[in-house]
Design an enzyme around this catalytic site. Structure first.
Site, PDB file in Angstrom:
ATOM      1  N   ASP A  70      30.258 -28.816  17.799  1.00 52.21           N
ATOM      2  CA  ASP A  70      30.903 -28.170  18.939  1.00 52.21           C
ATOM      3  C   ASP A  70      30.113 -26.935  19.340  1.00 52.21           C
ATOM      4  OD1 ASP A  70      31.497 -26.719  16.669  1.00 52.21           O
ATOM      5  OD2 ASP A  70      33.661 -26.915  16.816  1.00 52.21           O
ATOM      6  N   ASN A 129      44.955 -23.386  12.178  1.00 55.98           N
ATOM      7  CA  ASN A 129      45.931 -24.106  13.006  1.00 55.98           C
ATOM      8  C   ASN A 129      45.753 -25.621  12.894  1.00 55.98           C
ATOM      9  OD1 ASN A 129      43.645 -24.616  14.492  1.00 55.98           O
ATOM     10  ND2 ASN A 129      44.372 -23.721  16.406  1.00 55.98           N
ATOM     11  N   HIS A 131      42.878 -27.322  13.356  1.00 57.01           N
ATOM     12  CA  HIS A 131      41.839 -27.964  14.174  1.00 57.01           C
ATOM     13  C   HIS A 131      40.683 -28.440  13.300  1.00 57.01           C
ATOM     14  CE1 HIS A 131      39.641 -23.872  15.129  1.00 57.01           C
ATOM     15  NE2 HIS A 131      39.111 -24.437  14.090  1.00 57.01           N
ATOM     16  N   GLU A 136      41.763 -28.770  19.138  1.00 56.66           N
ATOM     17  CA  GLU A 136      42.916 -27.901  18.909  1.00 56.66           C
ATOM     18  C   GLU A 136      44.207 -28.730  18.819  1.00 56.66           C
ATOM     19  OE1 GLU A 136      42.222 -25.027  17.974  1.00 56.66           O
ATOM     20  OE2 GLU A 136      41.452 -23.681  19.516  1.00 56.66           O
TER      21      GLU A 136
HETATM   22  P1  PGA Z   1      35.594 -21.112   9.082  1.00 53.91           P
HETATM   23  O1  PGA Z   1      36.053 -21.910  10.361  1.00 53.91           O
HETATM   24  O2  PGA Z   1      34.690 -22.031   8.318  1.00 53.91           O
HETATM   25  O3  PGA Z   1      34.859 -19.930   9.615  1.00 53.91           O
HETATM   26  O4  PGA Z   1      36.831 -20.759   8.321  1.00 53.91           O
HETATM   27  C1  PGA Z   1      36.491 -23.217  10.221  1.00 53.91           C
HETATM   28  C2  PGA Z   1      37.034 -23.734  11.515  1.00 53.91           C
HETATM   29  O5  PGA Z   1      37.679 -22.975  12.268  1.00 53.91           O
HETATM   30  O6  PGA Z   1      36.848 -24.923  11.789  1.00 53.91           O
END
Ligand code: PGA
Length: 230
Positions: A70, A129, A131, A136
């Site tokens: 992404d 959350n 995702h 999302e």
């Molecule tokens: P993080 O993010 O590895 O910085 O915790 C993970 C994500 O939001 O997919």
């Protein structure tokens, strides 16, 4: 008197080694593998190890193809996931620049992935959350690469990459759920106790769009790696 010995195991380091070993093994087994790669704190330790092993000549990326999961839309080039992967991993490897792909730079990402033979191994982080990539809550199962509006909680979680809150992008482009589930193998990286609750809800509860990570239960070859006891 016997002195008690205590050994401190850096669990994040152990986790990072496990993931890096899986990526290195994938490339040894199939040198022209297509890899799906995330950004964020969770994979960072793995990337640092892979960078070191690559510099030591232990991992060969000369035929590998890497696809960012992404990226932000409408953000500064310097704060892009392409830049993150370039500075933390790609620049230390012998990966050819024409073999690095980013959904922000390709019109039909899914078609390109399919044409190249499909993703062999995809690493994923998980958001608090639920995702995966930037899918999302509410993202349908039947989604391919698409642009989305970031939730406020995701924007807050990404704040550390930006000097001021108003610079955090509102939009992003992400592989869809179908893109991810089409990968032959998946590794879900769950780093930090704060991710425990959502991980349990995702993997033990019902498959539902409210927790996009729950779709992973539909995949036959997912490995969940964490830096805490499961
Ligand atoms: P993080 O993010 O590895 O910085 O915790 C993970 C994500 O939001 O997919």
């Amino acid at each position: 008197m016997l002195q008690e010995k205590t050994t401190t195991v850096d669990k994040y380091q152990v986790l990072s080694e496990e993931i890096a070993t899986a990526v290195a093994a994938q490339l040894a087994l199939k040198p022209d593998s297509c890899l799906g790669l995330p950004t964020g704190n969770s994979p960072l330790g793995c990337y640092h190890l892979l960078a070191r092993w690559s510099q030591e000549g232990k991992v060969d990326w000369s035929q590998a193809r890497c696809f960012a999961l992404d990226d932000y839309l409408e953000s500064d080039e310097q704060i892009s996931f392409q830049h993150f992967l370039q500075t933390n991993l790609y620049q230390f490897t012998n990966l050819k620049s024409e073999n690095t792909f980013n959904p922000r730079q390709v019109d039909n990402y899914d078609h390109l992935i399919e044409q190249i033979g499909g993703l062999d191994l995809t690493l994923l982080g998980i958001g608090e959350n639920g995702h995966i990539a930037f899918n999302e809550p509410g993202t349908p199962l039947d989604s391919w690469t698409h642009s989305i509006w970031l939730t406020e909680s995701t924007r807050a979680a990404n704040q550390s990459y930006f000097s001021k809150a108003t610079s955090i992008p509102r939009k992003a482009v992400t592989m869809g759920i179908r893109t991810i589930l089409a990968s032959k193998k998946l590794i879900l990286i769950v780093s930090g106790q704060k991710k425990r609750e959502i991980m349990e809800r995702a993997l033990l509860g019902q498959v539902c769009p409210e927790i996009p990570a729950s779709y992973l239960s539909l995949h036959p070859h997912v490995t969940v790696l964490s830096d805490f006891e499961l």
